[in-house]
Design an enzyme around this catalytic site. Structure first.
Site, PDB file in Angstrom:
ATOM      1  N   CYS A  83      -2.659  -8.636  -1.784  1.00  0.00           N
ATOM      2  CA  CYS A  83      -3.955  -9.301  -1.619  1.00  0.00           C
ATOM      3  C   CYS A  83      -4.767  -9.264  -2.911  1.00  0.00           C
ATOM      4  CB  CYS A  83      -4.710  -8.683  -0.462  1.00  0.00           C
ATOM      5  SG  CYS A  83      -3.807  -8.835   1.096  1.00  0.00           S
TER       6      CYS A  83
ATOM      7  N   SER B  29      -9.403   0.454   4.535  1.00  0.00           N
ATOM      8  CA  SER B  29      -8.647  -0.467   3.702  1.00  0.00           C
ATOM      9  C   SER B  29      -9.261  -0.479   2.312  1.00  0.00           C
ATOM     10  CB  SER B  29      -8.705  -1.872   4.308  1.00  0.00           C
ATOM     11  OG  SER B  29      -8.337  -2.848   3.361  1.00  0.00           O
TER      12      SER B  29
ATOM     13  N   ASP C  13       0.773  -1.237   0.000  1.00  0.00           N
ATOM     14  CA  ASP C  13       0.000   0.000   0.000  1.00  0.00           C
ATOM     15  C   ASP C  13       0.808   1.293   0.000  1.00  0.00           C
ATOM     16  OD1 ASP C  13      -1.563  -2.197   0.595  1.00  0.00           O
ATOM     17  OD2 ASP C  13      -2.922  -1.085   1.873  1.00  0.00           O
ATOM     18  N   LYS C  14       1.596   1.518   1.052  1.00  0.00           N
ATOM     19  CA  LYS C  14       2.273   2.809   1.210  1.00  0.00           C
ATOM     20  C   LYS C  14       3.649   2.814   0.559  1.00  0.00           C
ATOM     21  CE  LYS C  14      -1.343   3.295   3.619  1.00  0.00           C
ATOM     22  NZ  LYS C  14      -1.711   1.887   3.528  1.00  0.00           N
TER      23      LYS C  14
END
Length: 550
Positions: free
Chosen positions: A191, A466, A120-121
């Site tokens: 994911c 999320s 993500d980041k």
């Protein structure tokens, strides 16, 4: 070359000696210096395979006449950090990663960079750091994970978060939950749905910073290895051509990324990361208003988890981002890419599209874009909802507030049965400064979904969600509670009115009542007094500005 400042002339003899101590030869020092920015870690499934990719990238660099130097950044797994104090570090880690890339590349005089992130980041963090240097770079995202399977049904990580809620209300047994746990995440990769990591990979490709098909090529696919090697070779050419990121990242390139995001129904976190990336080029180059404006240009054309039943593997097999370009070619701007071809040239090169997965514009999943920006007296500066993952019956909702001052309070209330149909759960003091760190509210939203309340209960927060969250989850409320935003004035029982189609969100209170309540609150007292989060809390900007450090 920039690296000449490190390696050329008699005065740089000590510098060369240190490089020779690392095994580099005089011949190596005649070539462009390419930093290979890895984020391998043994604790993040999206990153456990990145050693292999970095080795292949270096082969590509060597083969085309460059000298690679690998270094690492940190990488936090949002899934493992979820639901506890660790999540406060997730978004702030983006700034650490950006600072690390900037520092390492500038200190060692690299001529170009290959960035190898997955989750993500890490993706936006690496890009932000590289942009500060404005040297050629290319991104090799690590690729999605395949979904798991149990008793003929597919599962992935979000199945577990929602499974906790299902277990709480007796829909599944603990043994069934454990069986899903054992199979949901079968190996390396981000994911399996269109969550934040994969959303950012798709937008990185849409920006023109990755080779075509890189975003959707899965972690275990040999094609990913080939793309990594090609990227290593490509960066050497980019350095020789002096193809800088600012040559690629025009306003139109960012609009392409946003259009793809809106059409696919990507993570709401993209509304933080895209403005933050653009901010490294020019302050407020891209804002939340651009998402709002462009949301009227495209419909929602792909039904991918969590907003549908398809997975990233389906998007890949349907044609990936080039196919999305093709479907949106009447809207896509013609911009440069690291591939050498323009976006529209890539779109025209597509030979196959599965229109059951990537719908035609005239036959979309939903007429409205997958993300929606809402404004009103509750969020004067805006807030965000993934409307593509919301039951249409909840597009308009009005209900009484149940107010909680932290995620922990809210999840206890939800699992404790305090929430009933019609409620609007309000979670505040979880914003960038107030949290600090703007935690993701995946546990509360998944519990609501697992308990079957997602078609009757809305959730509003100054925190974030999320990419796996679904349902009427409205985040990034700005200004946040810690900054004296209206969300701080809400009390239990106040009526909140949500209109996602009309792009409005309001609390049914007179302005005088709101002002009176806010005046009684006093100045916000930071929750954390020392360490990185204390500094972050003092320096971070609002969510509508990308939550960047001032």
């Amino acid at each position: 070359m920039i690296s000449d400042n490190v390696k050329k002339g008699v005065i740089r003899s000590p510098n060369r000696a240190l490089l020779k101590a690392c095994g580099y030869s005089d011949e190596d020092m005649e070539k462009p210096f390419i930093g290979v920015v890895n984020s391998f870690t043994e604790v993040v499934p999206g990153h456990i395979h990145l050693k292999t990719l970095s080795d292949v990238v270096k082969h590509g660099v060597y083969a085309n006449g460059g000298t690679p130097f690998e270094f690492n950044t940190i990488g936090i797994c949002d899934g493992i950090a979820m639901g506890h104090e660790g999540m406060k570090y997730s978004l702030p880690s983006r700034e650490i990663i950006a600072d690390a890339v900037e520092s390492m590349a500038r200190a060692h005089g690299f001529d170009g960079l290959v960035l190898i992130p997955t989750c993500d980041k890490i993706v936006p963090g690496m890009i932000m750091g590289a942009l500060r240097l404005n040297i050629p770079f290319i991104v090799v995202t690590g690729g999605p994970m395949l979904p798991g399977e149990f008793q003929g049904k597919k599962y992935e990580l979000i199945s577990l978060f929602e499974g906790v809620g299902e277990y709480q209300v007796g829909k599944i047994t603990e043994e069934e939950l454990r069986c899903i746990e054992d199979c949901a995440c079968p190996g390396a990769g981000s994911c399996a749905g269109l969550y934040t990591a994969n959303s950012m990979a798709c937008l990185t490709e849409a920006l023109g910073l990755s080779l075509p098909m890189c975003a959707t090529t899965h972690a275990i696919d040999a094609q990913k290895v080939r793309l990594a090697k090609k990227s290593g070779s490509k960066i050497v050419n980019m350095v020789k051509e002096d193809l800088k990121p600012t040559d690629i990242l025009t306003k139109e390139a960012f609009e392409n990324a946003i259009l793809v995001d809106l059409a696919l129904g990507g993570s709401t976190n993209t509304t933080l990361h895209i403005p933050a990336i653009a901010n490294e080029i020019e302050n407020k180059f891209i804002t939340l208003d651009d998402f709002d404006r462009l949301s009227d240009e495209v419909p929602h054309i792909a039904s991918i988890k969590p907003g549908g039943n398809h997975y990233m593997i389906d998007l890949h097999n349907a044609g990936g981002i080039p196919a999305v370009f093709n479907v949106l070619k009447e809207k896509i701007r013609n911009t440069k890419t690291v591939d050498g071809r323009s976006t529209l040239e890539i779109a025209e090169s597509v030979k196959y599209i599965n229109y059951n997965v990537i719908r035609k514009v005239e036959a979309p999943v939903h007429e409205t874009a997958g993300l929606r920006v809402l404004k009103g007296n509750l969020a004067p500066n805006g807030c965000v909802v993934k409307i593509g993952a919301v039951n249409p019956k909840m597009h308009k909702h009005e209900g009484p507030a149940k107010v909680y001052n932290s995620e922990d309070e809210a999840i206890s209330a939800i699992l404790g049965g305090e929430i009933v149909k019609g409620d609007v759960v309000v979670i505040r003091y979880e914003g960038p400064s107030g949290g600090p760190g703007m935690r993701e509210m995946l546990s509360p939203t998944s519990a609501i979904c697992g308990m079957g309340l997602d078609d009757s209960v809305a959730l509003i927060t100054d925190g974030r969600f999320s990419g796996g969250s679904r349902g009427p989850c409205i985040g990034h409320v700005s200004p946040e509670a810690a900054a004296g935003g209206v969300i701080a004035a809400i009390e239990n029982g106040d009526i909140i009115k949500i209109d996602m189609i009309g792009k409005e969100i309001n609390v049914d209170l007179d302005e005088s009542v709101i002002k009176e309540r806010l005046s009684k609150l006093g100045e916000f007292e930071p929750k954390i007094k020392k360490g990185y989060l204390s500094r972050y809390s003092r320096l971070v900007s609002s969510a509508d500005e990308g939550a960047v450090l001032k």
